[in-house]
Design an enzyme around this catalytic site. Sequence first.
Site, PDB file in Angstrom:
ATOM      1  CE  LYS A  88      -3.877  -2.321   2.372  1.00 38.08           C
ATOM      2  NZ  LYS A  88      -4.861  -2.214   3.495  1.00 38.08           N
ATOM      3  CG  ASN A 105      -3.681  -2.489   7.013  1.00 33.92           C
ATOM      4  OD1 ASN A 105      -3.531  -2.128   5.841  1.00 33.92           O
ATOM      5  ND2 ASN A 105      -4.745  -3.155   7.419  1.00 33.92           N
ATOM      6  CE1 TYR A 151      -9.188  -3.173   0.121  1.00 28.11           C
ATOM      7  CE2 TYR A 151      -8.526  -1.262  -1.146  1.00 28.11           C
ATOM      8  CZ  TYR A 151      -8.213  -2.281  -0.262  1.00 28.11           C
ATOM      9  OH  TYR A 151      -6.937  -2.395   0.238  1.00 28.11           O
ATOM     10  CG  PHE A 183     -13.246   0.954   6.746  1.00 31.59           C
ATOM     11  CD1 PHE A 183     -12.734   0.309   5.626  1.00 31.59           C
ATOM     12  CD2 PHE A 183     -14.043   0.226   7.627  1.00 31.59           C
ATOM     13  CE1 PHE A 183     -13.011  -1.032   5.377  1.00 31.59           C
ATOM     14  CE2 PHE A 183     -14.323  -1.120   7.392  1.00 31.59           C
ATOM     15  CZ  PHE A 183     -13.807  -1.749   6.256  1.00 31.59           C
TER      16      PHE A 183
HETATM   17  P1  IDP Z   1      -7.651  -7.029   5.461  1.00 35.55           P
HETATM   18  O1  IDP Z   1      -6.811  -6.044   4.664  1.00 35.55           O
HETATM   19  O2  IDP Z   1      -6.941  -7.464   6.710  1.00 35.55           O
HETATM   20  O3  IDP Z   1      -8.160  -8.175   4.618  1.00 35.55           O
HETATM   21  P2  IDP Z   1     -10.346  -5.928   5.307  1.00 35.55           P
HETATM   22  O4  IDP Z   1     -11.390  -6.178   6.326  1.00 35.55           O
HETATM   23  O5  IDP Z   1     -10.468  -6.609   3.984  1.00 35.55           O
HETATM   24  O6  IDP Z   1      -8.923  -6.218   5.978  1.00 35.55           O
HETATM   25  O7  IDP Z   1     -10.327  -4.347   5.077  1.00 35.55           O
HETATM   26  C1  IDP Z   1      -9.629  -3.776   3.996  1.00 35.55           C
HETATM   27  C2  IDP Z   1      -8.804  -2.623   4.519  1.00 35.55           C
HETATM   28  O8  IDP Z   1      -9.685  -1.595   5.019  1.00 35.55           O
HETATM   29  C3  IDP Z   1      -7.908  -2.956   5.717  1.00 35.55           C
HETATM   30  O9  IDP Z   1      -6.666  -3.524   5.352  1.00 35.55           O
HETATM   31  C4  IDP Z   1      -7.737  -1.594   6.356  1.00 35.55           C
HETATM   32  O10 IDP Z   1      -6.807  -0.788   5.632  1.00 35.55           O
HETATM   33  C5  IDP Z   1      -9.126  -1.004   6.186  1.00 35.55           C
HETATM   34  N1  IDP Z   1     -10.010  -1.321   7.328  1.00 35.55           N
HETATM   35  C6  IDP Z   1     -10.686  -2.485   7.561  1.00 35.55           C
HETATM   36  N2  IDP Z   1     -11.419  -2.416   8.674  1.00 35.55           N
HETATM   37  C7  IDP Z   1     -11.225  -1.181   9.175  1.00 35.55           C
HETATM   38  C8  IDP Z   1     -11.739  -0.506  10.326  1.00 35.55           C
HETATM   39  O11 IDP Z   1     -12.530  -1.041  11.113  1.00 35.55           O
HETATM   40  N3  IDP Z   1     -11.298   0.769  10.530  1.00 35.55           N
HETATM   41  C9  IDP Z   1     -10.425   1.396   9.685  1.00 35.55           C
HETATM   42  N4  IDP Z   1      -9.935   0.795   8.583  1.00 35.55           N
HETATM   43  C10 IDP Z   1     -10.320  -0.478   8.323  1.00 35.55           C
END
Ligand code: IDP
Length: 138
Positions: free
Chosen positions: A11, A118, A51, A59
Site C-alpha cells: 500500500k 496497514n 474493495y 472506512f
Molecule cells: P484485510 O486487509 O486485513 O483483509 P479488510 O477487512 O479486507 O482487511 O479491510 C480492507 C482494509 O480496510 C484494511 O486492510 C484496512 O486498511 C481497512 N479497514 C478495515 N477495517 C477497518 C476498520 O474497522 N477501521 C479502519 N480501517 C479499516
Amino acid sequence: MNVEETLVLIKPDGVARNLTGEFLRRIEAKGYQLVDIRMLEPELELLAAHYEEHQGKPFYEPLVEFMQSGPVVAVRVAGNRVVEGFRSLAGATDPTTAAPGTIRGDLGRDRGLAVQQNLVHGSDSAESAARELALWFG
Ligand code: IDP
Ligand code: MG
C-alpha cells in the site's frame, strides 16, 4: 500439492516508507515465488472493484482515498497454500493488535485515522485471489 497464487499489494504507506524491499524479502525468505510485479497509481475504478465488499462501510471512502495517495506495488505470488500463508505473514488488520513477527505487527501502528494504514494487502481466499489478480494484472 496445491500450488496457488495470491495478490499482494504494498500500500502507499509501505512504498512511501521504503519498505517494498523488506516485504519482498519476507515473502521470498518464506519460500514463495515472485511471479510478477508492477508499480502503479490505481484508478478509482480499479479500487472500487477491488474493495467492492467494503462499499458503504464507514472506512470505505478514506480507504479509497488512502490507496490513491501514492504509488502501490502489486505482486503476483505463488506457492503451496500461499493465500493463507501470506495472510499469516501480514498479520491482523489492526496493526496495534497484529502479532509481533508479522508485517503489520512489526512495522505498522494505528495513527488515529479513519482508515487503518496497514502497509499490505493479501487476498483472503483462492476465489478472491483469482478475482483480484485479474483486476490488477489483467
Ligand atoms: P484485510 O486487509 O486485513 O483483509 P479488510 O477487512 O479486507 O482487511 O479491510 C480492507 C482494509 O480496510 C484494511 O486492510 C484496512 O486498511 C481497512 N479497514 C478495515 N477495517 C477497518 C476498520 O474497522 N477501521 C479502519 N480501517 C479499516
Ligand atoms: Mg481483505
